[in-house]
Scaffold this active site. Structure first.
Site, PDB file in Angstrom:
ATOM      1  N   TYR A 134       5.406   4.652   0.621  1.00 41.93           N
ATOM      2  CA  TYR A 134       4.845   4.876   1.955  1.00 41.93           C
ATOM      3  C   TYR A 134       5.679   5.960   2.614  1.00 41.93           C
ATOM      4  O   TYR A 134       6.799   5.715   3.070  1.00 41.93           O
ATOM      5  CB  TYR A 134       4.899   3.566   2.745  1.00 41.93           C
ATOM      6  N   LYS A 174       0.957   5.960  -0.110  1.00 35.74           N
ATOM      7  CA  LYS A 174       0.261   6.083   1.163  1.00 35.74           C
ATOM      8  C   LYS A 174       0.888   7.268   1.876  1.00 35.74           C
ATOM      9  O   LYS A 174       2.080   7.264   2.200  1.00 35.74           O
ATOM     10  CB  LYS A 174       0.406   4.809   2.006  1.00 35.74           C
ATOM     11  N   ILE A 218      -6.041   4.283   3.596  1.00 33.45           N
ATOM     12  CA  ILE A 218      -5.616   3.000   4.154  1.00 33.45           C
ATOM     13  C   ILE A 218      -5.656   3.174   5.666  1.00 33.45           C
ATOM     14  O   ILE A 218      -4.776   3.820   6.251  1.00 33.45           O
ATOM     15  CB  ILE A 218      -4.197   2.615   3.686  1.00 33.45           C
TER      16      ILE A 218
END
Length: 319
Positions: free
Chosen positions: A141, A169, A211
């Site tokens: 992330y 992500k 996402i």
């Protein structure tokens, strides 16, 4: 459990965590999970930023995972679950990985260590150590505006070679960096954008999915955007995007996930718009703005929604 690398594409939802009177609201959590399990989402992220994971104790986090896994199983959908974890200490993160190793999840979403601002060499060693240690695959992330450090593409490429790091992500907020990494990443390494307001651009640039907190609303439309782009119908994809682009700004007009929780509460999906300090519920001005948008988009929902003030802690009817 699923092969996360194969499943890490399309629309994923970073599920909000409902609270009521200070506690985890299990009835609302079950209702939410059933609702989104019947929608075109490809996976769920639990206990990350949108899920206020840093406000949850380990018992609550474990209960959150257990309830969601149970409802997903009951829905007969093979939805993968990623658990959001974050921390500034590599050793403490290893302890968290040990503590969650037998939980019914499919992988982890792990942010860069916050506050300490390590070098790229330190970031590389940190994530390599976690990937070597983790029982489940890791999704990186990269969100430098929260962690205060950016994973450069050279570091990301080195990490992407690890067999237990399957995707990222991407919230680097630098389109040029994102495009460069998408072009250079190894085969099979997945990139999902986490920048709601830039989701159309990221999907157009080749991201494998998204996402998105905003996809708690108008879920079908957000899912359709990537499908239409894959079909080569950019005009229809852009029209779909324009119909929801305003939501990606409205839901971040004040710190997230408070605006999304207000909306879901007004829809009847959760019992309360409650968030945990230091987060606070939306201001009266934003509540008015949100309610007007709800009325515009779904007047029947508003007519049957709760009539309590968004700041009330009183009893409310469920959906």
């Amino acid at each position: 459990m699923t092969n996360l690398r194969d499943q890490l594409q399309g629309l994923w939802l970073p599920l909000i965590t409902p609270f009521h009177d200070g506690d985890l609201d299990e009835p609302s959590l079950r209702r939410l999970t059933r609702h989104y399990a019947s929608s075109p989402v490809e996976g769920l992220v639990l206990g990350a930023t949108s899920g206020e994971g840093m406000s949850l104790c380990m018992k609550e986090l474990e209960r959150l995972v257990s309830v969601v896994r149970g409802e997903v199983a009951a829905s007969c959908r093979n939805l993968p679950l990623c658990l959001g974890l974050s921390g500034a200490s590599t050793n403490m993160m290893k302890d968290l990985l040990d503590e969650t190793a037998d939980w019914p999840i499919d992988g982890y979403l792990i942010a860069s260590p916050y506050y300490t601002r390590p070098s790229q060499r330190g970031l590389l060693q940190h994530f390599m150590a976690l990937a070597d240690h983790a029982a489940w695959p890791i999704v990186l992330y990269n969100i430098p505006y929260r962690s205060a450090v950016n994973l450069t593409n050279e570091t990301l490429l080195a990490l992407a070679a690890h067999p237990n790091i399957v995707g990222m992500k991407d919230c680097c907020a630098d389109r040029a960096q994102s495009i460069d990494f998408i072009d250079r990443r190894p085969a099979g390494f997945r990139v999902l954008t986490g920048e709601d307001a830039q989701a159309f651009d990221a999907l157009s640039d080749g991201a494998d999915g998204a996402i998105l907190l905003s996809a708690h609303l108008e879920t079908e439309t957000f899912a359709a955007i990537r499908t239409l782009l894959q079909q080569g119908n950019r005009e229809a994809a852009l029209a779909a995007w324009r119909s929801v682009a305003g939501l990606t700004k409205l839901l971040f007009a004040e710190p997230s996930p408070a605006p999304a929780k207000h909306w879901l509460w007004r829809q009847g999906l959760i019992e309360s718009p409650e968030v945990r300090l230091p987060m606070v519920e939306v201001s009266a001005d934003l509540a008015t703005w949100l309610d007007a948008e709800i009325e515009c988009r779904a007047p029947r929902v508003l007519r049957t929604a709760r009539t309590l003030s968004p700041f009330s802690r009183g009893e409310a009817t469920g959906a």
